[in-house]
Design a protein around this motif. Structure first.
Motif, PDB file in Angstrom:
ATOM      1  N   CYS A 160       0.827  -1.210   0.000  1.00 28.50           N
ATOM      2  CA  CYS A 160       0.000   0.000   0.000  1.00 28.50           C
ATOM      3  C   CYS A 160       0.857   1.253   0.000  1.00 28.50           C
ATOM      4  O   CYS A 160       0.553   2.230  -0.693  1.00 28.50           O
ATOM      5  CB  CYS A 160      -0.948  -0.004   1.200  1.00 28.50           C
ATOM      6  SG  CYS A 160      -2.356  -1.116   0.985  1.00 28.50           S
ATOM      7  N   VAL A 161       1.943   1.244   0.752  1.00 32.72           N
ATOM      8  CA  VAL A 161       2.833   2.408   0.790  1.00 32.72           C
ATOM      9  C   VAL A 161       3.501   2.590  -0.570  1.00 32.72           C
ATOM     10  O   VAL A 161       3.578   3.713  -1.083  1.00 32.72           O
ATOM     11  CB  VAL A 161       3.876   2.266   1.920  1.00 32.72           C
ATOM     12  CG1 VAL A 161       4.936   3.343   1.822  1.00 32.72           C
ATOM     13  CG2 VAL A 161       3.188   2.308   3.276  1.00 32.72           C
ATOM     14  N   ASP A 162       3.945   1.508  -1.200  1.00 32.99           N
ATOM     15  CA  ASP A 162       4.565   1.607  -2.522  1.00 32.99           C
ATOM     16  C   ASP A 162       3.577   2.149  -3.552  1.00 32.99           C
ATOM     17  O   ASP A 162       3.939   2.964  -4.401  1.00 32.99           O
ATOM     18  CB  ASP A 162       5.095   0.252  -2.983  1.00 32.99           C
ATOM     19  CG  ASP A 162       6.353  -0.175  -2.242  1.00 32.99           C
ATOM     20  OD1 ASP A 162       6.975   0.684  -1.570  1.00 32.99           O
ATOM     21  OD2 ASP A 162       6.700  -1.365  -2.317  1.00 32.99           O
ATOM     22  N   ASN A 163       2.320   1.706  -3.489  1.00 36.81           N
ATOM     23  CA  ASN A 163       1.310   2.169  -4.442  1.00 36.81           C
ATOM     24  C   ASN A 163       0.921   3.624  -4.220  1.00 36.81           C
ATOM     25  O   ASN A 163       0.453   4.290  -5.144  1.00 36.81           O
ATOM     26  CB  ASN A 163       0.070   1.287  -4.386  1.00 36.81           C
ATOM     27  CG  ASN A 163       0.316  -0.092  -4.960  1.00 36.81           C
ATOM     28  OD1 ASN A 163       1.209  -0.274  -5.769  1.00 36.81           O
ATOM     29  ND2 ASN A 163      -0.478  -1.054  -4.550  1.00 36.81           N
ATOM     30  N   ALA A 164       1.095   4.146  -3.004  1.00 40.19           N
ATOM     31  CA  ALA A 164       0.735   5.531  -2.706  1.00 40.19           C
ATOM     32  C   ALA A 164       1.849   6.510  -3.039  1.00 40.19           C
ATOM     33  O   ALA A 164       1.622   7.715  -3.091  1.00 40.19           O
ATOM     34  CB  ALA A 164       0.365   5.645  -1.226  1.00 40.19           C
ATOM     35  N   ARG A 165       3.033   5.992  -3.270  1.00 37.90           N
ATOM     36  CA  ARG A 165       4.199   6.850  -3.513  1.00 37.90           C
ATOM     37  C   ARG A 165       4.068   7.539  -4.874  1.00 37.90           C
ATOM     38  O   ARG A 165       3.629   6.966  -5.845  1.00 37.90           O
ATOM     39  CB  ARG A 165       5.467   6.000  -3.477  1.00 37.90           C
ATOM     40  CG  ARG A 165       6.734   6.784  -3.647  1.00 37.90           C
ATOM     41  CD  ARG A 165       7.957   5.920  -3.453  1.00 37.90           C
ATOM     42  NE  ARG A 165       8.000   5.533  -2.048  1.00 37.90           N
ATOM     43  CZ  ARG A 165       8.243   4.294  -1.619  1.00 37.90           C
ATOM     44  NH1 ARG A 165       8.458   3.320  -2.470  1.00 37.90           N
ATOM     45  NH2 ARG A 165       8.268   4.032  -0.341  1.00 37.90           N
ATOM     46  N   GLY A 166       4.472   8.811  -4.927  1.00 32.70           N
ATOM     47  CA  GLY A 166       4.458   9.567  -6.165  1.00 32.70           C
ATOM     48  C   GLY A 166       5.699  10.419  -6.274  1.00 32.70           C
ATOM     49  O   GLY A 166       6.486  10.525  -5.339  1.00 32.70           O
ATOM     50  N   VAL A 167       5.863  11.046  -7.409  1.00 24.94           N
ATOM     51  CA  VAL A 167       7.012  11.924  -7.640  1.00 24.94           C
ATOM     52  C   VAL A 167       6.444  13.301  -7.993  1.00 24.94           C
ATOM     53  O   VAL A 167       5.626  13.426  -8.895  1.00 24.94           O
ATOM     54  CB  VAL A 167       7.900  11.395  -8.793  1.00 24.94           C
ATOM     55  CG1 VAL A 167       9.007  12.381  -9.114  1.00 24.94           C
ATOM     56  CG2 VAL A 167       8.465  10.025  -8.447  1.00 24.94           C
ATOM     57  N   ALA A 168       6.905  14.303  -7.262  1.00 18.98           N
ATOM     58  CA  ALA A 168       6.461  15.670  -7.552  1.00 18.98           C
ATOM     59  C   ALA A 168       7.174  16.178  -8.791  1.00 18.98           C
ATOM     60  O   ALA A 168       8.375  16.001  -8.958  1.00 18.98           O
ATOM     61  CB  ALA A 168       6.783  16.561  -6.358  1.00 18.98           C
ATOM     62  N   VAL A 169       6.402  16.788  -9.683  1.00 18.34           N
ATOM     63  CA  VAL A 169       6.954  17.347 -10.923  1.00 18.34           C
ATOM     64  C   VAL A 169       6.531  18.807 -10.994  1.00 18.34           C
ATOM     65  O   VAL A 169       5.337  19.110 -10.961  1.00 18.34           O
ATOM     66  CB  VAL A 169       6.447  16.557 -12.153  1.00 18.34           C
ATOM     67  CG1 VAL A 169       6.975  17.198 -13.428  1.00 18.34           C
ATOM     68  CG2 VAL A 169       6.838  15.103 -12.056  1.00 18.34           C
ATOM     69  N   TYR A 170       7.502  19.674 -11.062  1.00 16.38           N
ATOM     70  CA  TYR A 170       7.230  21.112 -11.153  1.00 16.38           C
ATOM     71  C   TYR A 170       6.836  21.469 -12.582  1.00 16.38           C
ATOM     72  O   TYR A 170       7.531  21.149 -13.536  1.00 16.38           O
ATOM     73  CB  TYR A 170       8.474  21.893 -10.718  1.00 16.38           C
ATOM     74  CG  TYR A 170       8.303  23.380 -10.877  1.00 16.38           C
ATOM     75  CD1 TYR A 170       7.462  24.100 -10.040  1.00 16.38           C
ATOM     76  CD2 TYR A 170       8.979  24.066 -11.871  1.00 16.38           C
ATOM     77  CE1 TYR A 170       7.309  25.452 -10.177  1.00 16.38           C
ATOM     78  CE2 TYR A 170       8.841  25.428 -12.027  1.00 16.38           C
ATOM     79  CZ  TYR A 170       8.000  26.128 -11.189  1.00 16.38           C
ATOM     80  OH  TYR A 170       7.844  27.459 -11.333  1.00 16.38           O
ATOM     81  N   ASP A 171       5.700  22.127 -12.726  1.00 18.42           N
ATOM     82  CA  ASP A 171       5.226  22.580 -14.027  1.00 18.42           C
ATOM     83  C   ASP A 171       4.995  24.086 -13.925  1.00 18.42           C
ATOM     84  O   ASP A 171       3.990  24.520 -13.337  1.00 18.42           O
ATOM     85  CB  ASP A 171       3.947  21.857 -14.420  1.00 18.42           C
ATOM     86  CG  ASP A 171       3.485  22.208 -15.817  1.00 18.42           C
ATOM     87  OD1 ASP A 171       4.212  22.884 -16.566  1.00 18.42           O
ATOM     88  OD2 ASP A 171       2.356  21.785 -16.156  1.00 18.42           O
ATOM     89  N   PRO A 172       5.895  24.905 -14.480  1.00 18.35           N
ATOM     90  CA  PRO A 172       5.798  26.361 -14.300  1.00 18.35           C
ATOM     91  C   PRO A 172       4.627  26.994 -15.035  1.00 18.35           C
ATOM     92  O   PRO A 172       4.314  28.158 -14.831  1.00 18.35           O
ATOM     93  CB  PRO A 172       7.134  26.874 -14.836  1.00 18.35           C
ATOM     94  CG  PRO A 172       7.597  25.834 -15.786  1.00 18.35           C
ATOM     95  CD  PRO A 172       7.057  24.536 -15.255  1.00 18.35           C
ATOM     96  N   GLU A 173       3.949  26.295 -15.881  1.00 19.28           N
ATOM     97  CA  GLU A 173       2.852  26.888 -16.652  1.00 19.28           C
ATOM     98  C   GLU A 173       1.560  26.821 -15.953  1.00 19.28           C
ATOM     99  O   GLU A 173       0.948  26.178 -15.377  1.00 19.28           O
ATOM    100  CB  GLU A 173       2.765  26.226 -18.011  1.00 19.28           C
ATOM    101  CG  GLU A 173       3.997  26.530 -18.815  1.00 19.28           C
ATOM    102  CD  GLU A 173       3.991  25.830 -20.160  1.00 19.28           C
ATOM    103  OE1 GLU A 173       2.956  25.280 -20.565  1.00 19.28           O
ATOM    104  OE2 GLU A 173       5.025  25.851 -20.809  1.00 19.28           O
TER     105      GLU A 173
END
Length: 66
Positions: free
Chosen positions: A53-66
């Motif tokens: 469950c912890v692995d499935n909840a993990r994400g990566v933040a991606v900065y989108d300046p637009e």
């Protein structure tokens, strides 16, 4: 209790295929599966979550300046 035919111990060695499943220590708050003795888990604000469950909840933040 009889001696196991595979591991020749009584009760079975924990790594023996005839050994009983380890006891459940917690129930995952996410999926409801057992979290057994020896399993990795996360305690988040008093709730226990399994590794899956912890692995499935993990994400990566991606900065989108637009």
């Amino acid at each position: 209790m009889e001696m196991c035919d595979i591991c020749l111990q009584s009760p079975c060695h924990p790594r023996c295929p005839n050994a009983a499943d380890p006891p459940a220590v917690f129930v995952c708050s996410g999926c409801g599966d057992d979290i057994c003795d020896g399993d990795d888990y996360w305690d988040i604000m008093g709730e226990q979550f399994c590794e899956n469950c912890v692995d499935n909840a993990r994400g990566v933040a991606v900065y989108d300046p637009e």
